[in-house]
Design a protein around this motif. Structure first.
Motif, short mmCIF file in Angstrom:
data_model
loop_
_atom_site.label_atom_id
_atom_site.label_comp_id
_atom_site.label_asym_id
_atom_site.label_seq_id
_atom_site.Cartn_x
_atom_site.Cartn_y
_atom_site.Cartn_z
N ASN A 45 0.78 -1.25 0.00
CA ASN A 45 0.00 0.00 0.00
C ASN A 45 0.81 1.29 0.00
N CYS A 46 2.02 1.25 0.52
CA CYS A 46 2.71 2.51 0.80
C CYS A 46 4.00 2.69 0.02
N ALA A 47 4.68 1.55 -0.29
CA ALA A 47 6.01 1.64 -0.88
C ALA A 47 5.99 2.35 -2.24
N SER A 48 4.85 2.29 -2.95
CA SER A 48 4.79 2.93 -4.27
C SER A 48 5.07 4.42 -4.15
N CYS A 49 4.73 5.03 -3.05
CA CYS A 49 5.02 6.47 -2.87
C CYS A 49 6.21 6.69 -1.94
N HIS A 50 6.22 5.99 -0.80
CA HIS A 50 7.24 6.27 0.21
C HIS A 50 8.52 5.47 -0.02
N GLY A 51 8.53 4.59 -1.02
CA GLY A 51 9.75 3.84 -1.34
C GLY A 51 9.94 2.64 -0.43
N ASN B 119 3.38 17.05 -5.14
CA ASN B 119 3.78 18.21 -4.35
C ASN B 119 2.71 18.47 -3.29
N PRO B 120 2.99 18.33 -1.97
CA PRO B 120 4.27 17.93 -1.40
C PRO B 120 4.64 16.49 -1.76
N ALA B 121 5.95 16.23 -1.76
CA ALA B 121 6.43 14.89 -2.07
C ALA B 121 6.13 13.96 -0.90
N TRP C 111 7.77 16.89 9.60
CA TRP C 111 6.58 16.05 9.73
C TRP C 111 5.38 16.92 10.07
N LYS C 112 4.23 16.61 9.49
CA LYS C 112 3.03 17.39 9.78
C LYS C 112 2.39 16.92 11.07
N ASN C 113 2.15 15.62 11.19
CA ASN C 113 1.60 15.09 12.45
C ASN C 113 2.72 14.62 13.37
N GLY C 114 3.69 13.89 12.80
CA GLY C 114 4.82 13.44 13.60
C GLY C 114 4.98 11.93 13.55
N PRO C 115 6.13 11.44 14.04
CA PRO C 115 6.46 10.01 13.93
C PRO C 115 6.11 9.17 15.15
N GLY D 70 -5.61 11.04 6.93
CA GLY D 70 -4.91 11.53 5.75
C GLY D 70 -4.30 12.89 6.05
N ILE D 71 -3.54 13.43 5.09
CA ILE D 71 -3.01 14.79 5.24
C ILE D 71 -3.72 15.64 4.18
N PRO D 72 -4.67 16.49 4.61
CA PRO D 72 -5.44 17.27 3.63
C PRO D 72 -4.53 18.09 2.72
N ALA E 76 -1.24 14.11 -1.44
CA ALA E 76 -1.62 12.81 -2.00
C ALA E 76 -1.78 11.76 -0.91
N MET E 77 -1.48 12.14 0.33
CA MET E 77 -1.62 11.20 1.45
C MET E 77 -3.09 11.15 1.86
N VAL E 78 -3.78 10.14 1.34
CA VAL E 78 -5.22 10.04 1.62
C VAL E 78 -5.45 9.27 2.92
N SER E 79 -6.69 9.26 3.37
CA SER E 79 -7.02 8.54 4.60
C SER E 79 -7.08 7.03 4.32
N TYR E 80 -6.53 6.26 5.26
CA TYR E 80 -6.63 4.79 5.16
C TYR E 80 -7.53 4.29 6.28
N ASP E 81 -8.63 5.04 6.51
CA ASP E 81 -9.46 4.69 7.66
C ASP E 81 -10.15 3.35 7.52
C1 HEC Z 1 -0.09 8.36 -3.44
C2 HEC Z 1 1.10 8.45 -2.68
C3 HEC Z 1 1.09 7.98 -1.23
C4 HEC Z 1 0.77 6.74 -0.75
C5 HEC Z 1 0.33 5.52 -1.52
C6 HEC Z 1 0.97 6.81 0.68
N1 HEC Z 1 1.38 8.05 1.06
FE1 HEC Z 1 1.93 8.63 2.93
N2 HEC Z 1 2.31 10.47 2.24
C7 HEC Z 1 2.21 10.88 0.93
C8 HEC Z 1 2.55 12.28 0.85
C9 HEC Z 1 2.54 13.11 -0.43
C10 HEC Z 1 2.87 12.70 2.14
C11 HEC Z 1 3.33 14.08 2.57
C12 HEC Z 1 2.15 14.91 3.02
C13 HEC Z 1 2.57 16.27 3.49
O1 HEC Z 1 3.70 16.44 3.92
O2 HEC Z 1 1.70 17.15 3.42
C14 HEC Z 1 2.74 11.53 2.98
C15 HEC Z 1 2.99 11.55 4.34
C16 HEC Z 1 2.92 10.45 5.15
C17 HEC Z 1 3.26 10.43 6.55
C18 HEC Z 1 3.81 11.59 7.34
C19 HEC Z 1 2.73 12.43 7.95
C20 HEC Z 1 3.32 13.58 8.74
O3 HEC Z 1 3.17 13.60 9.95
O4 HEC Z 1 3.90 14.47 8.10
C21 HEC Z 1 3.07 9.15 7.00
C22 HEC Z 1 3.30 8.64 8.41
C23 HEC Z 1 2.59 8.38 5.88
N3 HEC Z 1 2.49 9.19 4.77
C24 HEC Z 1 2.29 7.05 5.95
C25 HEC Z 1 1.81 6.31 4.87
C26 HEC Z 1 1.43 4.93 4.95
C27 HEC Z 1 1.56 4.06 6.19
C28 HEC Z 1 0.99 4.56 3.73
C29 HEC Z 1 0.42 3.23 3.29
C30 HEC Z 1 -0.73 2.74 4.03
C31 HEC Z 1 1.09 5.73 2.87
N4 HEC Z 1 1.59 6.76 3.60
C32 HEC Z 1 0.76 5.74 1.53
C33 HEC Z 1 1.85 10.11 -0.14
C34 HEC Z 1 1.47 8.79 -0.08
#
Ligand code: HEC
Length: 306
Positions: free
Chosen positions: A100-106, A120-122, A132-136, A148-150, A153-158
């Motif tokens: 679910n996550c590696a495609s964006c976060h590597g 953007n943001p990456a 970090w917006k919310n934190g680790p 999610g982060i409004p 591209a970080m959508v909610s995974y609720d």
């Molecule tokens: C479509 C691309 C994408 C996918 C898929 C994605 N993310 Fe993200 N994620 C982002 C982006 C873009 C940000 C940065 C948001 C920002 O800084 O405003 C982010 C930020 C985050 C953050 C940091 C939030 C913070 O406090 O700044 C976490 C934790 C995170 N993602 C976890 C996950 C997890 C876990 C998954 C898989 C379930 C996931 N992401 C899937 C794009 C993605």
């Protein structure tokens, strides 16, 4: 007389030879004109500065309908257990992260996955402590996954279960975040209170309003023709005033009666259901002032048209 002109001539000559005097004589005149223009401007300033073109406001109101959602039971979690990264949670987290996550976060958590190009943001680089917006913390990653982060591209995974969100948070913290900060007891208590984690949750099904409207319309469509026909018959009947006196909305009243047709086989029952639901069924309070005879007339009218 001649002398007088001579004198003036002399004076003029004198003044001509001294430009400073001319300036001294003319200066007060310009000063006064300047002050008058200034006063005029100040007195009219409100009029002059009034906007003729109304300001343009950007339309930022997004009207979003409800999401389609199935009813589900969210099982309770034990926070004092799930706050610890067990091997089982970590391996569950790894599986979820990779799919679910590696495609964006590597794969290495440093961002820059194949789907991150141009975002953007990456996507966050989990290995860097800044920005970090919310934190680790465990609770903070949980909130990110839930909300999610409004604006990114970080959508909610609720839709993930609480346990799956904790598994992901542990996996990210253990493998990517250097010296991840620990949650205090109050962080965990607040998380529990916000998302009802230790109690579990019953989430009811939900459908978009637009679809609900069509469903309701379809359900009622079969009755609509009947209602329209009944209304036309009442319009041309002798008792149409009686009907309009006791109803707020004739259509609603007839729809109610058509749907409850099986309950109005006797005048007694008719009376009962009309009175019990008055004001919601299209009938109004005038119904209480009807005489026995009027009730009978109303009943006859209704049963003859529907
Ligand atoms: C479509 C691309 C994408 C996918 C898929 C994605 N993310 Fe993200 N994620 C982002 C982006 C873009 C940000 C940065 C948001 C920002 O800084 O405003 C982010 C930020 C985050 C953050 C940091 C939030 C913070 O406090 O700044 C976490 C934790 C995170 N993602 C976890 C996950 C997890 C876990 C998954 C898989 C379930 C996931 N992401 C899937 C794009 C993605």
């Amino acid at each position: 007389m001649k002398e007088f002109f001579e004198q003036i001539k002399e004076k003029v000559e004198e003044i001509k030879n001294r430009p400073g005097t001319i300036f001294g004589l003319v200066f007060p005149y310009f000063l006064i004109v300047g002050i008058l223009i200034g006063l005029y401007f100040v007195s009219k300033i409100e009029f002059l500065s009034r906007q003729k073109v109304p300001p343009v406001l950007r339309d930022t109101v997004v009207v979003a309908d409800l999401q389609m959602r199935e009813a589900k039971t969210v099982p309770p979690v034990n926070l004092s257990e799930i706050k610890n990264a067990t091997p089982q949670l970590l391996s569950e987290g790894e599986t979820l992260y990779k799919s679910n996550c590696a495609s964006c976060h590597g794969e290495t958590g440093a961002g820059g996955g194949p789907a991150s190009a141009g975002l953007n943001p990456a996507p966050r680089n989990f290995t860097s402590p800044d920005g970090w917006k919310n934190g680790p913390k465990l609770s903070q990653i949980y909130i990110t996954l839930q909300e999610g982060i409004p604006g990114s591209a970080m959508v909610s995974y609720d839709y993930l279960l609480p346990e799956q969100k904790f598994a992901l948070a542990h996996y990210i913290r253990t493998n990517f975040v250097p010296n991840p900060p620990e949650d205090s007891q109050s962080d965990l208590d607040a998380l529990d209170a916000t998302y009802n984690l230790s109690a579990g949750q019953q989430i009811p099904a939900q459908i978009p309003v637009a679809i609900a409207k069509t469903v309701i319309f379809r359900e009622n469509e079969q009755y609509l023709a009947k209602v329209e026909a009944a209304l036309t018959k009442i319009e041309s009947s002798a008792n149409k005033n009686l009907f309009s006196k006791v109803t707020n909305n004739g259509k609603v009243a007839l729809m109610f009666l058509v749907k409850n047709f099986s309950n109005i086989e006797s005048e007694q029952n008719f009376k009962k259901i009309v009175i019990n639901n008055v004001n919601q069924n299209g009938f109004n309070g005038n119904i209480f002032n009807l005489s026995e005879q009027e009730w009978t007339e109303l009943y006859k009218l209704i049963t003859s048209v529907i």
